[in-house]
Design a protein around this motif. Structure first.
Motif, PDB file in Angstrom:
ATOM      1  N   ILE A 185     -79.444  -7.270   0.335  1.00  0.00           N
ATOM      2  CA  ILE A 185     -79.544  -6.181  -0.637  1.00  0.00           C
ATOM      3  C   ILE A 185     -78.235  -6.055  -1.410  1.00  0.00           C
ATOM      4  N   ALA A 186     -77.108  -6.220  -0.743  1.00  0.00           N
ATOM      5  CA  ALA A 186     -75.811  -6.138  -1.417  1.00  0.00           C
ATOM      6  C   ALA A 186     -75.681  -7.232  -2.471  1.00  0.00           C
ATOM      7  N   ARG A 187     -76.101  -8.451  -2.146  1.00  0.00           N
ATOM      8  CA  ARG A 187     -76.039  -9.547  -3.125  1.00  0.00           C
ATOM      9  C   ARG A 187     -76.971  -9.291  -4.302  1.00  0.00           C
ATOM     10  N   LEU A 188     -78.161  -8.766  -4.029  1.00  0.00           N
ATOM     11  CA  LEU A 188     -79.106  -8.456  -5.098  1.00  0.00           C
ATOM     12  C   LEU A 188     -78.550  -7.389  -6.034  1.00  0.00           C
ATOM     13  N   ILE A 189     -77.986  -6.334  -5.449  1.00  0.00           N
ATOM     14  CA  ILE A 189     -77.408  -5.255  -6.262  1.00  0.00           C
ATOM     15  C   ILE A 189     -76.212  -5.762  -7.049  1.00  0.00           C
ATOM     16  N   GLN A 190     -75.381  -6.596  -6.431  1.00  0.00           N
ATOM     17  CA  GLN A 190     -74.210  -7.144  -7.117  1.00  0.00           C
ATOM     18  C   GLN A 190     -74.635  -7.957  -8.334  1.00  0.00           C
ATOM     19  N   LYS A 191     -75.644  -8.786  -8.172  1.00  0.00           N
ATOM     20  CA  LYS A 191     -76.125  -9.617  -9.281  1.00  0.00           C
ATOM     21  C   LYS A 191     -76.679  -8.762 -10.406  1.00  0.00           C
ATOM     22  N   GLU A 192     -77.505  -7.786 -10.070  1.00  0.00           N
ATOM     23  CA  GLU A 192     -78.138  -6.959 -11.098  1.00  0.00           C
ATOM     24  C   GLU A 192     -77.127  -6.040 -11.787  1.00  0.00           C
ATOM     25  N   LEU A 193     -76.197  -5.469 -11.027  1.00  0.00           N
ATOM     26  CA  LEU A 193     -75.160  -4.634 -11.646  1.00  0.00           C
ATOM     27  C   LEU A 193     -74.287  -5.460 -12.581  1.00  0.00           C
ATOM     28  N   GLY A 194     -74.012  -6.712 -12.197  1.00  0.00           N
ATOM     29  CA  GLY A 194     -73.251  -7.595 -13.070  1.00  0.00           C
ATOM     30  C   GLY A 194     -73.958  -7.810 -14.403  1.00  0.00           C
ATOM     31  N   ASP A 195     -75.280  -8.001 -14.349  1.00  0.00           N
ATOM     32  CA  ASP A 195     -76.057  -8.162 -15.581  1.00  0.00           C
ATOM     33  C   ASP A 195     -76.049  -6.885 -16.414  1.00  0.00           C
ATOM     34  N   ILE A 196     -76.182  -5.739 -15.756  1.00  0.00           N
ATOM     35  CA  ILE A 196     -76.180  -4.454 -16.463  1.00  0.00           C
ATOM     36  C   ILE A 196     -74.831  -4.242 -17.144  1.00  0.00           C
ATOM     37  N   PHE A 197     -73.736  -4.497 -16.426  1.00  0.00           N
ATOM     38  CA  PHE A 197     -72.408  -4.290 -16.998  1.00  0.00           C
ATOM     39  C   PHE A 197     -72.118  -5.304 -18.099  1.00  0.00           C
ATOM     40  N   LEU A 198     -72.654  -6.513 -17.986  1.00  0.00           N
ATOM     41  CA  LEU A 198     -72.472  -7.506 -19.041  1.00  0.00           C
ATOM     42  C   LEU A 198     -73.117  -7.001 -20.331  1.00  0.00           C
ATOM     43  N   LYS A 199     -74.315  -6.426 -20.209  1.00  0.00           N
ATOM     44  CA  LYS A 199     -74.992  -5.875 -21.380  1.00  0.00           C
ATOM     45  C   LYS A 199     -74.225  -4.689 -21.951  1.00  0.00           C
ATOM     46  N   MET A 200     -73.669  -3.848 -21.067  1.00  0.00           N
ATOM     47  CA  MET A 200     -72.930  -2.670 -21.514  1.00  0.00           C
ATOM     48  C   MET A 200     -71.594  -3.056 -22.167  1.00  0.00           C
ATOM     49  N   THR A 201     -70.917  -4.079 -21.646  1.00  0.00           N
ATOM     50  CA  THR A 201     -69.616  -4.440 -22.185  1.00  0.00           C
ATOM     51  C   THR A 201     -69.719  -5.215 -23.489  1.00  0.00           C
ATOM     52  N   LYS A 202     -70.883  -5.753 -23.796  1.00  0.00           N
ATOM     53  CA  LYS A 202     -71.059  -6.378 -25.108  1.00  0.00           C
ATOM     54  C   LYS A 202     -70.955  -5.331 -26.203  1.00  0.00           C
ATOM     55  N   GLU A 203     -71.368  -4.100 -25.876  1.00  0.00           N
ATOM     56  CA  GLU A 203     -71.302  -3.015 -26.855  1.00  0.00           C
ATOM     57  C   GLU A 203     -69.875  -2.497 -27.019  1.00  0.00           C
ATOM     58  N   THR A 204     -69.088  -2.495 -25.952  1.00  0.00           N
ATOM     59  CA  THR A 204     -67.701  -2.034 -26.032  1.00  0.00           C
ATOM     60  C   THR A 204     -66.794  -3.259 -26.020  1.00  0.00           C
ATOM     61  N   ARG A 205     -66.215  -3.567 -27.129  1.00  0.00           N
ATOM     62  CA  ARG A 205     -65.369  -4.761 -27.279  1.00  0.00           C
ATOM     63  C   ARG A 205     -64.023  -4.565 -26.562  1.00  0.00           C
ATOM     64  N   GLY A 206     -63.534  -5.655 -25.994  1.00  0.00           N
ATOM     65  CA  GLY A 206     -62.205  -5.636 -25.423  1.00  0.00           C
ATOM     66  C   GLY A 206     -62.119  -5.201 -23.973  1.00  0.00           C
ATOM     67  N   VAL A 207     -63.243  -4.888 -23.324  1.00  0.00           N
ATOM     68  CA  VAL A 207     -63.231  -4.482 -21.922  1.00  0.00           C
ATOM     69  C   VAL A 207     -64.179  -5.395 -21.151  1.00  0.00           C
ATOM     70  N   LEU A 208     -63.711  -5.903 -20.026  1.00  0.00           N
ATOM     71  CA  LEU A 208     -64.513  -6.772 -19.182  1.00  0.00           C
ATOM     72  C   LEU A 208     -64.638  -6.131 -17.806  1.00  0.00           C
ATOM     73  N   SER A 237     -66.447  -6.613 -14.037  1.00  0.00           N
ATOM     74  CA  SER A 237     -67.200  -7.484 -13.137  1.00  0.00           C
ATOM     75  C   SER A 237     -67.294  -6.816 -11.764  1.00  0.00           C
ATOM     76  N   VAL A 238     -68.377  -7.097 -11.082  1.00  0.00           N
ATOM     77  CA  VAL A 238     -68.613  -6.535  -9.756  1.00  0.00           C
ATOM     78  C   VAL A 238     -68.104  -7.537  -8.736  1.00  0.00           C
ATOM     79  N   SER A 239     -67.040  -7.169  -8.019  1.00  0.00           N
ATOM     80  CA  SER A 239     -66.451  -8.122  -7.077  1.00  0.00           C
ATOM     81  C   SER A 239     -67.166  -8.098  -5.726  1.00  0.00           C
ATOM     82  N   ILE A 240     -67.542  -6.920  -5.260  1.00  0.00           N
ATOM     83  CA  ILE A 240     -68.257  -6.848  -3.980  1.00  0.00           C
ATOM     84  C   ILE A 240     -69.065  -5.552  -3.936  1.00  0.00           C
ATOM     85  N   VAL A 241     -70.175  -5.610  -3.219  1.00  0.00           N
ATOM     86  CA  VAL A 241     -71.012  -4.427  -2.994  1.00  0.00           C
ATOM     87  C   VAL A 241     -71.196  -4.294  -1.497  1.00  0.00           C
ATOM     88  N   ARG A 242     -70.979  -3.094  -1.005  1.00  0.00           N
ATOM     89  CA  ARG A 242     -71.211  -2.806   0.417  1.00  0.00           C
ATOM     90  C   ARG A 242     -72.298  -1.742   0.518  1.00  0.00           C
TER      91      ARG A 242
END
Length: 110
Positions: free
Chosen positions: A9-32, A34-39
């Motif tokens: 479940i942690a790996r699944l959430i990490q992958k999906e949150l990474g995709d969500i944040f990638l979509k969100m950071t495309k809108e805000t330029r200059g900020v990156l 990434s999800v390093s770990i989920v517990r």
């Protein structure tokens, strides 16, 4: 000690949150972000996501904003994993400062 289910479940959430944040950071330029770990807690009710933010000066501000908007992020996550999980865990975001720690150690060793 995490169970196999918690790890999956942690790996699944990490992958999906990474995709969500990638979509969100495309809108805000200059900020990156990434999800390093989920517990995930043993009862699968709380997920703690540790985020690496670049530039690190904006880290506190980004994490504070994400914690305020955690309900909408949880809703988005629920839409993505609704067929894999019955209950979507409550999300809490923290700064992963391990890269800053490693950099500090390197500077001290030099």
């Amino acid at each position: 000690m995490d169970s196999t289910r918690q790890s999956k479940i942690a790996r699944l959430i990490q992958k999906e949150l990474g995709d969500i944040f990638l979509k969100m950071t495309k809108e805000t330029r200059g900020v990156l972000v990434s999800v390093s770990i989920v517990r995930v807690s043993p009862d699968l009710g709380i997920a703690k996501a540790y985020l690496s933010v670049f530039p690190s000066a904006k880290g506190e501000e980004i994490v504070e904003t994400l914690n305020k908007n955690s309900k909408s992020i949880r809703f988005e996550l629920g839409n993505r994993v609704r067929h894999q999980l019955r209950i979507i865990p409550e999300l809490r975001f923290y700064i992963d400062d391990s890269l800053d720690y490693i950099e500090n150690i390197d500077n001290l060793l030099k």
